[in-house]
Design an enzyme around this catalytic site. Structure first.
Site, PDB file in Angstrom:
ATOM      1  N   TYR A  29     -31.944  14.558  17.655  1.00 15.34           N
ATOM      2  CA  TYR A  29     -32.820  13.501  18.151  1.00 15.34           C
ATOM      3  C   TYR A  29     -32.661  13.403  19.669  1.00 15.34           C
ATOM      4  O   TYR A  29     -32.372  14.395  20.325  1.00 15.34           O
ATOM      5  CB  TYR A  29     -32.560  12.180  17.380  1.00 15.34           C
ATOM      6  CG  TYR A  29     -33.818  11.367  17.429  1.00 15.34           C
ATOM      7  CD1 TYR A  29     -34.976  11.810  16.791  1.00 15.34           C
ATOM      8  CD2 TYR A  29     -33.903  10.230  18.210  1.00 15.34           C
ATOM      9  CE1 TYR A  29     -36.170  11.126  16.922  1.00 15.34           C
ATOM     10  CE2 TYR A  29     -35.097   9.539  18.327  1.00 15.34           C
ATOM     11  CZ  TYR A  29     -36.223   9.994  17.694  1.00 15.34           C
ATOM     12  OH  TYR A  29     -37.408   9.332  17.845  1.00 15.34           O
ATOM     13  N   ARG A  45     -46.913   8.655  23.330  1.00 16.06           N
ATOM     14  CA  ARG A  45     -45.815   8.195  24.189  1.00 16.06           C
ATOM     15  C   ARG A  45     -44.512   8.663  23.564  1.00 16.06           C
ATOM     16  O   ARG A  45     -43.810   7.918  22.898  1.00 16.06           O
ATOM     17  CB  ARG A  45     -45.873   6.667  24.307  1.00 16.06           C
ATOM     18  CG  ARG A  45     -45.110   6.103  25.465  1.00 16.06           C
ATOM     19  CD  ARG A  45     -44.042   5.152  25.007  1.00 16.06           C
ATOM     20  NE  ARG A  45     -43.096   5.815  24.129  1.00 16.06           N
ATOM     21  CZ  ARG A  45     -42.122   5.214  23.471  1.00 16.06           C
ATOM     22  NH1 ARG A  45     -41.979   3.935  23.543  1.00 16.06           N
ATOM     23  NH2 ARG A  45     -41.270   5.878  22.701  1.00 16.06           N
ATOM     24  N   LYS A  63     -36.804  11.780  13.243  1.00 15.90           N
ATOM     25  CA  LYS A  63     -36.514  10.408  12.770  1.00 15.90           C
ATOM     26  C   LYS A  63     -36.229  10.411  11.275  1.00 15.90           C
ATOM     27  O   LYS A  63     -35.327   9.730  10.794  1.00 15.90           O
ATOM     28  CB  LYS A  63     -37.714   9.502  13.047  1.00 15.90           C
ATOM     29  CG  LYS A  63     -37.655   8.895  14.441  1.00 15.90           C
ATOM     30  CD  LYS A  63     -37.472   7.393  14.400  1.00 15.90           C
ATOM     31  CE  LYS A  63     -36.620   6.913  15.545  1.00 15.90           C
ATOM     32  NZ  LYS A  63     -37.217   5.923  16.419  1.00 15.90           N
ATOM     33  N   GLU A  84     -44.646   5.317  15.057  1.00 13.92           N
ATOM     34  CA  GLU A  84     -43.637   5.813  15.997  1.00 13.92           C
ATOM     35  C   GLU A  84     -44.282   6.454  17.228  1.00 13.92           C
ATOM     36  O   GLU A  84     -45.167   7.299  17.097  1.00 13.92           O
ATOM     37  CB  GLU A  84     -42.799   6.874  15.259  1.00 13.92           C
ATOM     38  CG  GLU A  84     -41.712   7.508  16.068  1.00 13.92           C
ATOM     39  CD  GLU A  84     -40.556   6.558  16.337  1.00 13.92           C
ATOM     40  OE1 GLU A  84     -40.327   5.630  15.534  1.00 13.92           O
ATOM     41  OE2 GLU A  84     -39.894   6.736  17.363  1.00 13.92           O
ATOM     42  N   ASP A  85     -43.842   6.023  18.395  1.00 10.06           N
ATOM     43  CA  ASP A  85     -44.246   6.646  19.657  1.00 10.06           C
ATOM     44  C   ASP A  85     -45.761   6.700  19.863  1.00 10.06           C
ATOM     45  O   ASP A  85     -46.308   7.710  20.340  1.00 10.06           O
ATOM     46  CB  ASP A  85     -43.597   8.039  19.802  1.00 10.06           C
ATOM     47  CG  ASP A  85     -42.129   7.923  20.215  1.00 10.06           C
ATOM     48  OD1 ASP A  85     -41.620   6.791  20.309  1.00 10.06           O
ATOM     49  OD2 ASP A  85     -41.488   8.960  20.458  1.00 10.06           O
ATOM     50  N   ASP A 114     -41.091   1.053  14.948  1.00 13.91           N
ATOM     51  CA  ASP A 114     -39.690   1.115  15.346  1.00 13.91           C
ATOM     52  C   ASP A 114     -39.513   0.907  16.846  1.00 13.91           C
ATOM     53  O   ASP A 114     -38.521   0.331  17.274  1.00 13.91           O
ATOM     54  CB  ASP A 114     -39.086   2.465  14.931  1.00 13.91           C
ATOM     55  CG  ASP A 114     -37.608   2.503  15.238  1.00 13.91           C
ATOM     56  OD1 ASP A 114     -36.892   1.612  14.736  1.00 13.91           O
ATOM     57  OD2 ASP A 114     -37.172   3.382  16.006  1.00 13.91           O
ATOM     58  N   ASP A 115     -40.469   1.374  17.643  1.00 16.49           N
ATOM     59  CA  ASP A 115     -40.319   1.242  19.100  1.00 16.49           C
ATOM     60  C   ASP A 115     -40.312  -0.229  19.500  1.00 16.49           C
ATOM     61  O   ASP A 115     -39.682  -0.615  20.478  1.00 16.49           O
ATOM     62  CB  ASP A 115     -41.461   1.962  19.823  1.00 16.49           C
ATOM     63  CG  ASP A 115     -41.551   3.405  19.365  1.00 16.49           C
ATOM     64  OD1 ASP A 115     -40.546   4.112  19.469  1.00 16.49           O
ATOM     65  OD2 ASP A 115     -42.618   3.807  18.845  1.00 16.49           O
ATOM     66  N   ALA A 171     -42.356  -4.026  30.527  1.00 20.22           N
ATOM     67  CA  ALA A 171     -42.904  -5.028  29.599  1.00 20.22           C
ATOM     68  C   ALA A 171     -43.788  -4.327  28.583  1.00 20.22           C
ATOM     69  O   ALA A 171     -44.913  -4.741  28.308  1.00 20.22           O
ATOM     70  CB  ALA A 171     -43.682  -6.090  30.372  1.00 20.22           C
ATOM     71  N   ALA A 214     -40.898  -1.663  23.897  1.00 22.21           N
ATOM     72  CA  ALA A 214     -39.480  -1.984  23.757  1.00 22.21           C
ATOM     73  C   ALA A 214     -39.201  -3.362  24.345  1.00 22.21           C
ATOM     74  O   ALA A 214     -38.620  -4.223  23.674  1.00 22.21           O
ATOM     75  CB  ALA A 214     -38.643  -0.905  24.444  1.00 22.21           C
ATOM     76  N   ASN A 250     -35.176   6.429  27.649  1.00 22.46           N
ATOM     77  CA  ASN A 250     -34.855   7.766  27.133  1.00 22.46           C
ATOM     78  C   ASN A 250     -35.844   8.782  27.687  1.00 22.46           C
ATOM     79  O   ASN A 250     -36.959   8.412  28.028  1.00 22.46           O
ATOM     80  CB  ASN A 250     -35.002   7.781  25.601  1.00 22.46           C
ATOM     81  CG  ASN A 250     -33.951   6.941  24.919  1.00 22.46           C
ATOM     82  OD1 ASN A 250     -32.814   6.921  25.324  1.00 22.46           O
ATOM     83  ND2 ASN A 250     -34.360   6.244  23.879  1.00 22.46           N
TER      84      ASN A 250
HETATM   85  P1  NAD Z   1     -44.168   1.442  27.178  1.00 21.38           P
HETATM   86  O1  NAD Z   1     -45.008   2.476  27.793  1.00 21.38           O
HETATM   87  O2  NAD Z   1     -44.715   0.603  26.084  1.00 21.38           O
HETATM   88  O3  NAD Z   1     -43.688   0.415  28.333  1.00 21.38           O
HETATM   89  C1  NAD Z   1     -43.210   0.797  29.584  1.00 21.38           C
HETATM   90  C2  NAD Z   1     -43.220  -0.423  30.479  1.00 21.38           C
HETATM   91  O4  NAD Z   1     -42.594  -0.093  31.711  1.00 21.38           O
HETATM   92  C3  NAD Z   1     -44.620  -0.932  30.821  1.00 21.38           C
HETATM   93  O5  NAD Z   1     -44.637  -2.333  30.744  1.00 21.38           O
HETATM   94  C4  NAD Z   1     -44.805  -0.506  32.265  1.00 21.38           C
HETATM   95  O6  NAD Z   1     -45.628  -1.394  32.992  1.00 21.38           O
HETATM   96  C5  NAD Z   1     -43.385  -0.593  32.776  1.00 21.38           C
HETATM   97  N1  NAD Z   1     -43.166   0.192  33.976  1.00 21.38           N
HETATM   98  C6  NAD Z   1     -43.605   1.435  34.270  1.00 21.38           C
HETATM   99  N2  NAD Z   1     -43.209   1.764  35.507  1.00 21.38           N
HETATM  100  C7  NAD Z   1     -42.503   0.749  35.987  1.00 21.38           C
HETATM  101  C8  NAD Z   1     -41.834   0.509  37.193  1.00 21.38           C
HETATM  102  N3  NAD Z   1     -41.803   1.420  38.170  1.00 21.38           N
HETATM  103  N4  NAD Z   1     -41.211  -0.677  37.359  1.00 21.38           N
HETATM  104  C9  NAD Z   1     -41.238  -1.600  36.379  1.00 21.38           C
HETATM  105  N5  NAD Z   1     -41.835  -1.413  35.198  1.00 21.38           N
HETATM  106  C10 NAD Z   1     -42.465  -0.260  35.021  1.00 21.38           C
HETATM  107  O7  NAD Z   1     -42.847   2.144  26.716  1.00 21.38           O
HETATM  108  P2  NAD Z   1     -41.722   1.569  25.732  1.00 21.38           P
HETATM  109  O8  NAD Z   1     -41.999   1.961  24.354  1.00 21.38           O
HETATM  110  O9  NAD Z   1     -41.516   0.132  26.000  1.00 21.38           O
HETATM  111  O10 NAD Z   1     -40.468   2.419  26.185  1.00 21.38           O
HETATM  112  C11 NAD Z   1     -39.947   2.281  27.496  1.00 21.38           C
HETATM  113  C12 NAD Z   1     -38.661   3.074  27.605  1.00 21.38           C
HETATM  114  O11 NAD Z   1     -37.693   2.530  26.730  1.00 21.38           O
HETATM  115  C13 NAD Z   1     -38.801   4.551  27.230  1.00 21.38           C
HETATM  116  O12 NAD Z   1     -38.100   5.351  28.149  1.00 21.38           O
HETATM  117  C14 NAD Z   1     -38.157   4.642  25.884  1.00 21.38           C
HETATM  118  O13 NAD Z   1     -37.569   5.892  25.664  1.00 21.38           O
HETATM  119  C15 NAD Z   1     -37.113   3.572  25.980  1.00 21.38           C
HETATM  120  N6  NAD Z   1     -36.731   3.077  24.653  1.00 21.38           N
HETATM  121  C16 NAD Z   1     -35.398   3.038  24.344  1.00 21.38           C
HETATM  122  C17 NAD Z   1     -34.993   2.614  23.112  1.00 21.38           C
HETATM  123  C18 NAD Z   1     -33.525   2.539  22.814  1.00 21.38           C
HETATM  124  O14 NAD Z   1     -32.726   2.790  23.640  1.00 21.38           O
HETATM  125  N7  NAD Z   1     -33.106   2.177  21.632  1.00 21.38           N
HETATM  126  C19 NAD Z   1     -35.913   2.248  22.169  1.00 21.38           C
HETATM  127  C20 NAD Z   1     -37.284   2.283  22.495  1.00 21.38           C
HETATM  128  C21 NAD Z   1     -37.665   2.687  23.756  1.00 21.38           C
END
Ligand code: NAD
Length: 545
Positions: free
Chosen positions: A97, A150, A168, A239-240, A262-263, A296, A299, A402
């Site tokens: 993963y 994504r 997954k 997912e994603d 899950d995200d 925002a 996640a 990630n």
């Molecule tokens: P998403 O695309 O839904 O959200 C990304 C957010 O980041 C958006 O609100 C965007 O406006 C903001 N953003 C982008 N550039 C930015 C910047 N320069 N400054 C501030 N904010 C900014 O994505 P997501 O699903 O929320 O995932 C975001 C990250 O979290 C990914 O890298 C994902 O891998 C990681 N994630 C980690 C876990 C975990 O650790 N368990 C779980 C889910 C997601």
């Protein structure tokens, strides 16, 4: 009970990954099942096989090579693959993963050997049910579906994103014992906006721009309806998906179908557990925390909503709870005067002046916890972390993006810039950090602590819905399994090696919610924990004769 061989013998048996034991077939089995001569003479135990494949994995020159080897092992011998992964989960999880799966998806065309799961393309509208009927296993209980928009923090990888549902679901089996034949990975290939893939003759998906109109919704609806008909006991994990679709689809289906995202929800569960553990370390109270999220999206908002649930469970009014959660997105601080906010962000938009930068927001809002979910690396800069450390005796810094290359800061940076006071967790694993003679074991806020157990709980209870309360109880159970020894090294999640015990405990709690809330037609069995354990697939070889 003897496993059913479906009349398979000889080479057919060796080529069925669910039945194959390779060199571990016994003398008697070789005679009875027409295998004599088809295998080398030495009969290996499964332990010997595990030792051999583990050595082979370790000898590979790169993680991508290790991934390729592991997937091909899974295609040959699922029991051996899952024994290897289960016994060595800390070492294997980053290979099957995140982070390695991200690289694998980027190169999927060159890695692709045998198809795994179902590919349903935008051109398949009108025949999705037929495609589902082509799947060789009837009793599907857990489906992971993506449209590849994504993938981790890597963006639109189109049909190459299939590595994610495959990975997954492997974790469902390895971490919670969901039987491999009860899992189904699905790629909804609706095209891609990845310009490089559209030009690449080796791209494995539909070389069309991503569909975003009514045809998209119609395909998803046809898929969900088809699943309900063909696999009525299956839970669908979205997912994603890109965030415009992720929130919409979750809203659309969560109240009608056994499904979750899950995200949004799994991330929230694991992060809330991390927050509870961090409070044990800092001796703080949830009600007194202020959370600042960078990002925002799925996640960030998912975590915020679950934090609000957790605060409400402590008697705090919803509007007060929401004011404890603040967000910075790509356009700055999320405040009510902004006119560009999507509905999921608006619920956290407070009446407050904007902020020029993350650092300015930290200075202004004085958060106790800083949570990075932006996909933007190196955004928790030294001044940001130092400001958190000045404002808090135990600054909580979660860099969750990630894969590793996207983390907002590294573990080493968080500990160094906070003079060893940070409570740190990341999305992808970081190695131990020694700072001023003390060794820290950074926690991995890995969704795998949560979703396999939630899924198992849903399967065991035959729940017809997946609710936020289930993720809330999952977070509480996970946090309760963190030991004092874990906390002493800064680790706010249990050792990953305990993942099956964690998943069993979460599954029991989730199933209880299903029974208490009337989300199932089943009656709660008296021995629920034992029932959960009995349901868990063990990757050991059965005797065939
Ligand atoms: P998403 O695309 O839904 O959200 C990304 C957010 O980041 C958006 O609100 C965007 O406006 C903001 N953003 C982008 N550039 C930015 C910047 N320069 N400054 C501030 N904010 C900014 O994505 P997501 O699903 O929320 O995932 C975001 C990250 O979290 C990914 O890298 C994902 O891998 C990681 N994630 C980690 C876990 C975990 O650790 N368990 C779980 C889910 C997601």
């Amino acid at each position: 009970m003897k496993p059913h061989l479906h009349g398979k013998r000889g080479a057919d048996l060796l080529h069925d990954p669910l039945l194959n034991k390779g060199t571990a077939f016994t003398e008697a089995e070789r005679d009875a099942l027409g295998l004599r001569g088809l295998l080398p003479p030495h009969i290996a135990s499964q332990d010997e096989q595990v030792a051999r494949v583990l050595e082979t994995v370790r000898r590979k020159p790169t993680d991508l090579e290790r991934y390729i080897y592991l997937i091909s092992l899974q295609e040959r011998n699922e029991n051996l693959f899952y024994r290897l992964v289960t016994d060595n989960v800390t070492e294997m999880m980053p290979l099957i993963y995140t982070p390695t799966v991200g690289l694998a998806c980027q190169r999927y065309a060159f890695i692709f050997r045998r198809p795994r799961g179902l590919f349903i393309s935008i051109r398949d509208r009108g025949r999705v049910k037929q495609i589902l009927q082509n799947w060789p296993h009837a009793d599907v209980r857990m489906i992971v579906v993506t449209d590849g928009e994504r993938i981790l923090g890597l963006g639109d990888l189109g049909a190459n994103g299939m590595g994610i549902p495959v990975g997954k679901l492997s974790l469902y089996t390895a971490c919670a014992g969901v039987a491999p034949e009860q899992t189904l990975p699905v790629m909804l290939d609706v095209g891609t906006d990845n310009a490089a893939f559209l030009k690449d003759p080796n791209y494995i998906g539909t070389s069309l721009p991503r569909e975003r109109g009514p045809a998209y919704d119609a395909l998803v609806a046809e898929f969900v309806e088809g699943v309900q008909e063909i696999f009525p006991r299956a839970c669908i994990q979205f997912e994603d998906f890109g965030n415009a679709n992720a929130f919409r689809l979750l809203q659309e289906y969560r109240t009608r179908v056994c499904s979750f995202n899950d995200d949004i929800q799994g991330t929230a569960g694991v992060t809330l557990a991390g927050i509870y553990s961090a409070l044990r370390l800092s001796r703080g109270q949830l009600a007194r925390q202020r959370f600042l999220f960078l990002g925002a999206g799925e996640a960030g908002i998912g975590i915020g909503e679950l934090v609000v649930e957790a605060l409400r469970s402590e008697g705090i009014a919803e509007d007060v709870a929401r004011r404890q959660c603040w967000y910075v997105d790509s356009k700055g601080l999320v405040v009510s005067r902004r006119t560009d906010l999507a509905p999921h962000k608006r619920r956290f938009a407070h009446d407050h002046p904007g902020a020029a930068s993350l650092l300015a927001a930290v200075e202004d809002l004085q958060p106790t916890m800083l949570i990075g979910v932006s996909g933007m690396p190196a955004t928790f800069t030294e001044p940001v972390v130092r400001a958190m450390a000045r404002l808090n005796p135990h600054p909580v810094i979660f860099a969750l993006s990630n894969p590793t290359s996207k983390a907002e800061c590294t573990a080493e940076q968080a500990y160094t810039w906070s003079d060893g006071r940070a409570i740190f967790a990341s999305g992808s694993p970081f190695p131990d950090v020694t700072f001023q003679g003390r060794t820290f074991k950074p926690g991995q806020g890995n969704n795998s602590y949560i979703f396999p157990g939630v899924g198992l709980g849903v399967i065991v209870s035959q729940a017809n819905r997946v609710t936020d309360e289930m993720f809330f109880v999952a977070a509480k159970v996970l946090a309760s399994l963190v030991t004092e020894q874990d906390l002493a090294t800064g680790r706010i999640f249990p050792d990953l090696q305990r993942i099956r015990e964690v998943s069993a405990a979460i599954a029991t709690a989730v199933a209880k919610v299903a029974f208490q809330r009337g989300l199932t037609d089943m009656l709660c069995p008296e021995d629920l924990p034992a029932r959960v354990r009995a349901q868990m697939y063990e990757p050991t070889y059965p005797n065939y004769i």
